[in-house]
Structure formats: structure tokens, C-alpha cells
Design an enzyme around this catalytic site. Structure first.
Site, PDB file in Angstrom:
ATOM      1  N   LYS A  12       0.849  -1.200   0.000  1.00  0.00           N
ATOM      2  CA  LYS A  12       0.000   0.000   0.000  1.00  0.00           C
ATOM      3  C   LYS A  12       0.880   1.244   0.000  1.00  0.00           C
ATOM      4  CE  LYS A  12      -2.139   2.339   4.001  1.00  0.00           C
ATOM      5  NZ  LYS A  12      -0.911   2.565   4.782  1.00  0.00           N
ATOM      6  N   ASN A  13       1.991   1.188   0.735  1.00  0.00           N
ATOM      7  CA  ASN A  13       2.822   2.384   0.892  1.00  0.00           C
ATOM      8  C   ASN A  13       3.772   2.633  -0.281  1.00  0.00           C
ATOM      9  OD1 ASN A  13       1.457   2.734   3.236  1.00  0.00           O
ATOM     10  ND2 ASN A  13       3.180   2.343   4.612  1.00  0.00           N
TER      11      ASN A  13
ATOM     12  N   ARG B 253      -0.745  14.429  12.624  1.00  0.00           N
ATOM     13  CA  ARG B 253      -0.309  14.211  11.244  1.00  0.00           C
ATOM     14  C   ARG B 253      -0.304  15.509  10.417  1.00  0.00           C
ATOM     15  NH1 ARG B 253      -1.980   8.346   9.111  1.00  0.00           N
ATOM     16  NH2 ARG B 253       0.107   8.556   8.259  1.00  0.00           N
TER      17      ARG B 253
ATOM     18  N   CYS C 249      -5.022   7.084   8.819  1.00  0.00           N
ATOM     19  CA  CYS C 249      -5.325   6.677  10.204  1.00  0.00           C
ATOM     20  C   CYS C 249      -5.188   7.850  11.164  1.00  0.00           C
ATOM     21  CB  CYS C 249      -4.379   5.542  10.618  1.00  0.00           C
ATOM     22  SG  CYS C 249      -4.779   4.000   9.815  1.00  0.00           S
TER      23      CYS C 249
ATOM     24  N   ASP D 105       4.111   0.631  12.232  1.00  0.00           N
ATOM     25  CA  ASP D 105       2.932  -0.127  11.779  1.00  0.00           C
ATOM     26  C   ASP D 105       3.013  -1.608  12.170  1.00  0.00           C
ATOM     27  OD1 ASP D 105       2.532   2.303  10.573  1.00  0.00           O
ATOM     28  OD2 ASP D 105       2.660   1.600   8.523  1.00  0.00           O
TER      29      ASP D 105
ATOM     30  N   ARG E 133      -8.300  -0.772   3.921  1.00  0.00           N
ATOM     31  CA  ARG E 133      -7.268   0.209   3.544  1.00  0.00           C
ATOM     32  C   ARG E 133      -5.908  -0.469   3.370  1.00  0.00           C
ATOM     33  NH1 ARG E 133      -5.453   4.282   6.815  1.00  0.00           N
ATOM     34  NH2 ARG E 133      -4.527   4.910   4.871  1.00  0.00           N
TER      35      ARG E 133
HETATM   36  C1  LIG Z   1       0.788   5.982   3.139  1.00  0.00           C
HETATM   37  C2  LIG Z   1       2.031   5.760   3.913  1.00  0.00           C
HETATM   38  O1  LIG Z   1       3.102   5.541   3.350  1.00  0.00           O
HETATM   39  N1  LIG Z   1       1.896   5.765   5.229  1.00  0.00           N
HETATM   40  C3  LIG Z   1       3.070   5.481   6.034  1.00  0.00           C
HETATM   41  C4  LIG Z   1       3.875   6.770   6.174  1.00  0.00           C
HETATM   42  O2  LIG Z   1       2.997   7.746   6.704  1.00  0.00           O
HETATM   43  P1  LIG Z   1       3.422   9.283   6.634  1.00  0.00           P
HETATM   44  O3  LIG Z   1       4.191   9.505   5.385  1.00  0.00           O
HETATM   45  O4  LIG Z   1       2.194  10.078   6.859  1.00  0.00           O
HETATM   46  O5  LIG Z   1       4.366   9.357   7.892  1.00  0.00           O
HETATM   47  P2  LIG Z   1       5.584  10.354   8.164  1.00  0.00           P
HETATM   48  O6  LIG Z   1       6.852   9.583   8.083  1.00  0.00           O
HETATM   49  O7  LIG Z   1       5.433  11.556   7.320  1.00  0.00           O
HETATM   50  O8  LIG Z   1       5.319  10.774   9.684  1.00  0.00           O
HETATM   51  C5  LIG Z   1       6.275  10.549  10.697  1.00  0.00           C
HETATM   52  C6  LIG Z   1       6.204  11.632  11.740  1.00  0.00           C
HETATM   53  O9  LIG Z   1       6.497  12.891  11.148  1.00  0.00           O
HETATM   54  C7  LIG Z   1       5.493  13.843  11.483  1.00  0.00           C
HETATM   55  N2  LIG Z   1       5.328  14.803  10.375  1.00  0.00           N
HETATM   56  C8  LIG Z   1       5.213  14.338   9.091  1.00  0.00           C
HETATM   57  C9  LIG Z   1       5.030  15.224   8.045  1.00  0.00           C
HETATM   58  C10 LIG Z   1       4.966  16.598   8.325  1.00  0.00           C
HETATM   59  O10 LIG Z   1       4.796  17.441   7.430  1.00  0.00           O
HETATM   60  N3  LIG Z   1       5.080  17.021   9.610  1.00  0.00           N
HETATM   61  C11 LIG Z   1       5.268  16.165  10.652  1.00  0.00           C
HETATM   62  O11 LIG Z   1       5.381  16.567  11.815  1.00  0.00           O
HETATM   63  C12 LIG Z   1       4.239  12.976  11.688  1.00  0.00           C
HETATM   64  O12 LIG Z   1       3.270  13.659  12.454  1.00  0.00           O
HETATM   65  C13 LIG Z   1       4.828  11.766  12.404  1.00  0.00           C
HETATM   66  O13 LIG Z   1       4.995  12.042  13.783  1.00  0.00           O
HETATM   67  O14 LIG Z   1       4.994   6.515   7.019  1.00  0.00           O
HETATM   68  C14 LIG Z   1       4.630   6.126   8.345  1.00  0.00           C
HETATM   69  C15 LIG Z   1       5.906   5.972   9.155  1.00  0.00           C
HETATM   70  O15 LIG Z   1       6.679   4.942   8.649  1.00  0.00           O
HETATM   71  C16 LIG Z   1       3.801   4.842   8.330  1.00  0.00           C
HETATM   72  O16 LIG Z   1       3.303   4.613   9.637  1.00  0.00           O
HETATM   73  C17 LIG Z   1       2.623   4.960   7.387  1.00  0.00           C
HETATM   74  O17 LIG Z   1       2.067   3.667   7.159  1.00  0.00           O
HETATM   75  C1  LIG Z   2      -0.638   4.579   9.344  1.00  0.00           C
HETATM   76  C2  LIG Z   2      -0.843   3.835   8.282  1.00  0.00           C
HETATM   77  O1  LIG Z   2      -1.236   4.245   7.053  1.00  0.00           O
HETATM   78  P1  LIG Z   2      -1.658   5.702   6.510  1.00  0.00           P
HETATM   79  O2  LIG Z   2      -0.423   6.546   6.533  1.00  0.00           O
HETATM   80  O3  LIG Z   2      -2.098   5.392   5.133  1.00  0.00           O
HETATM   81  O4  LIG Z   2      -2.742   6.204   7.408  1.00  0.00           O
HETATM   82  C3  LIG Z   2      -0.590   2.358   8.300  1.00  0.00           C
HETATM   83  O5  LIG Z   2      -0.463   1.769   7.208  1.00  0.00           O
HETATM   84  O6  LIG Z   2      -0.534   1.769   9.396  1.00  0.00           O
END
Ligand SMILES: CC(=O)N[C@H]1[C@@H](OP(=O)(O)OP(=O)(O)OC[C@H]2O[C@@H](n3ccc(=O)[nH]c3=O)[C@H](O)[C@@H]2O)O[C@H](CO)[C@@H](O)[C@@H]1O
Ligand SMILES: C=C(OP(=O)(O)O)C(=O)O
Length: 440
Positions: free
Chosen positions: A24-25, A127, A122, A312, A420
Site C-alpha cells: 500500500k505504501n 499528522r 489513520c 505499523d 485500507r
Molecule cells: C501511506 C504511507 O506511506 N503511510 C506510512 C507513512 O505515513 P506518513 O508519510 O504520513 O508518515 P511520516 O513519516 O510523514 O510521519 C512521521 C512523523 O512525522 C510527522 N510529520 C510528518 C510530516 C509533516 O509534514 N510534519 C510532521 O510533523 C508525523 O506527524 C509523524 O509524527 O509513514 C509512516 C511511518 O513509517 C507509516 O506509519 C505509514 O504507514
Molecule cells: C498509518 C498507516 O497508514 P496511513 O499513513 O495510510 O494512514 C498504516 O499503514 O498503518
């Protein structure tokens, strides 16, 4: 009957084979990358997930022709007629997924403007998207907040390369930079980048399209922008998160699950923890076999960015740890609100104490983050059936596994969310011998 509410009778070990497809990611981001090409891209091993459907639909409203290929799980994405979409069509995707934020760079390159709906995904913390927007501004985009969603434009014409240092190695923000920098004018240097295997796969795919990206030591990525990219033909990396979930399900229910398509390299960190927790695995040519080695053992785990233990992965493992012989600790360091799922496990008889501001409990591998929480799990505790409501994707999976581990019947509501991240979830449970009925 949609499959949203299950009556689950526990106590039967899960045994058999499940196959995992593309991640998915990665698959969802690869679909967005198709917007950057001049001609058709072919993506293989695309999982049938609700997030994939959301991204497909958002691509279609922007004029991308998406068709199924001959091989099952193959999508052909033709971006030759990309056009601006109507606000109502975009808003219809609000709250459904996090991926729409990654449309920014590709749409700015194609159309000079982008409307992005409010995001979903989620609810496991705030986020925010500040890293994304800061990076896009550095490329020369302007960002305007709308009552619903955001609008971006490029007043200076073509976006230009930028020097970006992420405050944290965010997966999404790293992808944002990659998908924007590949067609920006000049070079981009990204420091403190995320290096998850799915990001490496995205880089490989972009290289197939004609991008010039080098991955340097110490989380530095250099991207030399090019004017044009072509389509790609790419098979997605497997879903290591789904694989880890089924491994923990085998451990929790004292079953034996062969996860077809799982590979060792991307799961090294998980496999070490799994082994220390009393799990046994056998790496085979076409997948990995998981079961218990003996009694489940307590472990101390700190979630972290790659190559650390992924956030995750912790929720299904926590279910297994309720059956461990002693006290385990899970430090959640990535998101600030990812322990809510444990309440349902406590209702089912688990002994789990959540420390919402983390635990200062001696030397740590991962530097303490302000937002972290810790769960102390003391086992073994027999679990009993209960009425529970799924909170999010991984928390929901852990609830289902807890119900399958428990004695008696549980009613689990909100199971739809699992679509999802788990393709054909109910069919897979059935194939593994789970005893359940769909009751709503
Ligand atoms: C669709 C997808 O690929 N989802 C994955 C992606 O989520 P996602 O890409 O949303 O996760 P991030 O690595 O960006 O988030 C990590 C941390 O950075 C913080 N943050 C992020 C962006 C930002 O602009 N500001 C900020 O503060 C977030 O709140 C969190 O505390 O990576 C996560 C961490 O491996 C996984 O749990 C999710 O499954
Ligand atoms: C947090 C997850 O996904 P998403 O970033 O798509 O919400 C997940 O796959 O566990």
C-alpha cells in the site's frame, strides 16, 4: 452484510497460506508518479485496497486513463490528457487517504496549479503537513489554504531545485520532495530523508522514468531535475507491513502461517524481534513461514524510522505479547497517539498500562522524542471475548487477532477500515481457518 461487523469465536490457531501483493505504501505513490510521465506507465502487483481506489479515482478526475492490464493486479496509467479537475470532484475525495498530498508536485509540473482535498489516513496523531508545504514553498510554489483543502500554484513558472533539510525523516515529505524535484529546474539536495524500502522502490521507479537521483550517505538524497520523464513498467515491492501482521497473528494464536511474497531483506528488523519474542521462521524461495518456537517471551521494542522497528508493526505484536511469559515494553516514538487500540485489549483481559508521555526507563536505542508513549504489557493473561470497535487500520487488525486469540465470542465492528491495508482480508481469515461470521 458488508463485512463491517464480525462475530468472532476465538481459540482456534490460524493455519495456512496467505499471499501478500504490492505494498500500500508504494503502489499508491507509484500511481501518482505516473502523472509525471509523457506516456503510459504500467504498475504490477497493485493490491486491491480502498486507498488504491481513492488514488485511482483522483487520477481519473484529472484526466488520467486508468485501465486494468492482462495480468491480474496490473494497472495501465495513461497521463496524456491530464487536465484540471473541478473542485467538487476533488472534494469528493476529502478525508479518504493521505496520498492526495503527493499530487502537489506532479500537478504543478503538469498544470501550474493543484487543488488538494483535506487528507484522511489513520487518526493516530495530528499528522501535520508542514514539512510538505515548507518544501513545496522552497521549490517556488505558493500555498493557499481553502475552507476545504489547499490550492497551490507556481507564480514563477517552472519549479526550481531547492536545499531542504527535514526536521524528521518523514516518509511522506521525502516522497513529496522526490516527486517534485525530479522535474524541477536544477538540483535538489534533501537532507534527513526517510530511507524506507518503499522509498527506495519509488526512487528505482523514478529512475526508470528517466530521473537522476543519487542516494548519498547519512540520509542525503540528490536529485538533478530533468525536463521530461517517460512512463515506467514496474512491479511494486511487497507489503512488508501486511507480512509482519500475519507473522504476529501466527505467534498470537499459536498457529502456523506461510506468507507468500514476503522477503527477508526488508523485514530483517522485524524478524529479529519476532525471534526474540519466541517466534520461529523459515525463509523460503517464495515466502516466509511463521510460527512459535516455544513460549512467547517478553521483549522491549522501540518503534523508529527505517531501519528501525516500524510503527505499523507494533499493534499485532502487542496482542502476541499479552501471551508472553513476563513484562514487555513498546515505546512508540513515531506518532503521538498510537496506543488507543490497547483499551480494547484491556477490556478483553490484557494487562497493559499505557504511559502517555513515555517512560524514562534506562538506556534507549532511539533518542527520546517529546511525543512518545509507552505501553507496558504484562503476560500471560488469558483473553476473553468482548464487543469492540476498530479504531484504525493496524489497531483494527490487532483487535481481530485478539478476538481470535480469546476464548468465547467477540463482536468486532468497523472492520471495513481494514480494507485500507489488507487485500481480501475476510477471505484470508477464512482460508486460515478463523471461526467467524459476518453479521453486519
Ligand atoms: C501511506 C504511507 O506511506 N503511510 C506510512 C507513512 O505515513 P506518513 O508519510 O504520513 O508518515 P511520516 O513519516 O510523514 O510521519 C512521521 C512523523 O512525522 C510527522 N510529520 C510528518 C510530516 C509533516 O509534514 N510534519 C510532521 O510533523 C508525523 O506527524 C509523524 O509524527 O509513514 C509512516 C511511518 O513509517 C507509516 O506509519 C505509514 O504507514
Ligand atoms: C498509518 C498507516 O497508514 P496511513 O499513513 O495510510 O494512514 C498504516 O499503514 O498503518
Amino acid at each position: 452484510m458488508t463485512g463491517d461487523v464480525l462475530a468472532i469465536r476465538g481459540g482456534r490457531p490460524l493455519r495456512g497460506r496467505v499471499d501478500v501483493k504490492g505494498a500500500k505504501n508504494l503502489a499508491t505513490k507509484a500511481m501518482v508518479a505516473a502523472l509525471l510521465g509523457e506516456d503510459t506507465s504500467v504498475l504490477r502487483d497493485v493490491p486491491n485496497l480502498s486507498d488504491v481506489a481513492v488514488v485511482r479515482s483522483l487520477l481519473e478526475v484529472h484526466g488520467v486513463r486508468v485501465t486494468e492490464g492482462e495480468e491480474a493486479g496490473t494497472l495501465r496509467l495513461d497521463p496524456s490528457d491530464v487536465e484540471s479537475a473541478h473542485m467538487e470532484e476533488i472534494d469528493a475525495h476529502a478525508g479518504a487517504s493521505r496520498i492526495p498530498i503527493l499530487f502537489c508536485g506532479p500537478l504543478l509540473h503538469r498544470l501550474g496549479q493543484a487543488f488538494i482535498p483535506d487528507l484522511g489516513g489513520c487518526r493516530i496523531g495530528d499528522r501535520p503537513i508542514d514539512f510538505h508545504l515548507d518544501a513545496l514553498r522552497k521549490f517556488g510554489a505558493t500555498v493557499e489554504k481553502l475552507p476545504s483543502g489547499i490550492r497551490l500554484s507556481t507564480p514563477g513558472g517552472r519549479l526550481h531545485g531547492a536545499n531542504i533539510h527535514l526536521p524528521y525523516p518523514s516518509v511522506g515529505a521525502t516522497e513529496q520532495v522526490l516527486l517534485t524535484a525530479v522535474r524541477a529546474e536544477g538540483t535538489t539536495e534533501l537532507r534527513n530523508a526517510a530511507i524506507e524500502p518503499e522509498i527506495m522502490d519509488l526512487i528505482a521507479l523514478l529512475q526508470k522514468m528517466g530521473a537522476i537521483i543519487s542516494y548519498e550517505p547519512n540520509r542525503v538524497i540528490l536529485i538533478e531535475g530533468v525536463e521530461k520523464l517517460r512512463g515506467y513498467d514496474h512491479r511494486s515491492i511487497f507489503d512488508r507491513n501486511e507480512a509482519a501482521s500475519w507473522a504476529s497473528a501466527a505467534l498470537a494464536t499459536d498457529g502456523e502461517i506461510f506468507v507468500g511474497g514476503a522477503k527477508q531483506q526488508e523485514m530483517l528488523t522485524f524478524l529479529n524481534v519476532f525471534r526474540k519474542a519466541g517466534g520461529w521462521f523459515d525463509i523460503q524461495e517464495d515466502g516466509i513461514l511463521f510460527r512459535r518456537a516455544g513460549e512467547i517471551q517478553p521483549v522491549v521494542v522501540e518503534t523508529d524510522v527505517h531501519p528501525g522497528f516500524m510503527t505499523d508493526w507494533q499493534q499485532p505484536l502487542v496482542v502476541a505479547l499479552t501471551q508472553a511469559n513476563g513484562r514487555s515494553v513498546v515505546h512508540e516514538t513515531v506518532y503521538e497517539n498510537r496506543m488507543g487500540f490497547t483499551q480494547a485489549l484491556v477490556k478483553m483481559g490484557a494487562d497493559i498500562v499505557v504511559h502517555p508521555h513515555g517512560l524514562q526507563d534506562g538506556p534507549r536505542r532511539v533518542a527520546r522524542r517529546e511525543l512518545e508513549q509507552a505501553a507496558v504489557i504484562t503476560g500471560p493473561t488469558p483473553l476473553h471475548g468482548a464487543d469492540i470497535v476498530v479504531p484504525d487500520l493496524r489497531g483494527g487488525y490487532s483487535h481481530v487477532i485478539a478476538a481470535l486469540t480469546a476464548t468465547g465470542e467477540s463482536k468486532v465492528s468497523g472492520v471495513d477500515i481494514l480494507s485500507r491495508g489488507y487485500e481480501n482480508f475476510l477471505a484470508k481469515l477464512d482460508a486460515l481457518g478463523a471461526d467467524f461470521d459476518v453479521i453486519g
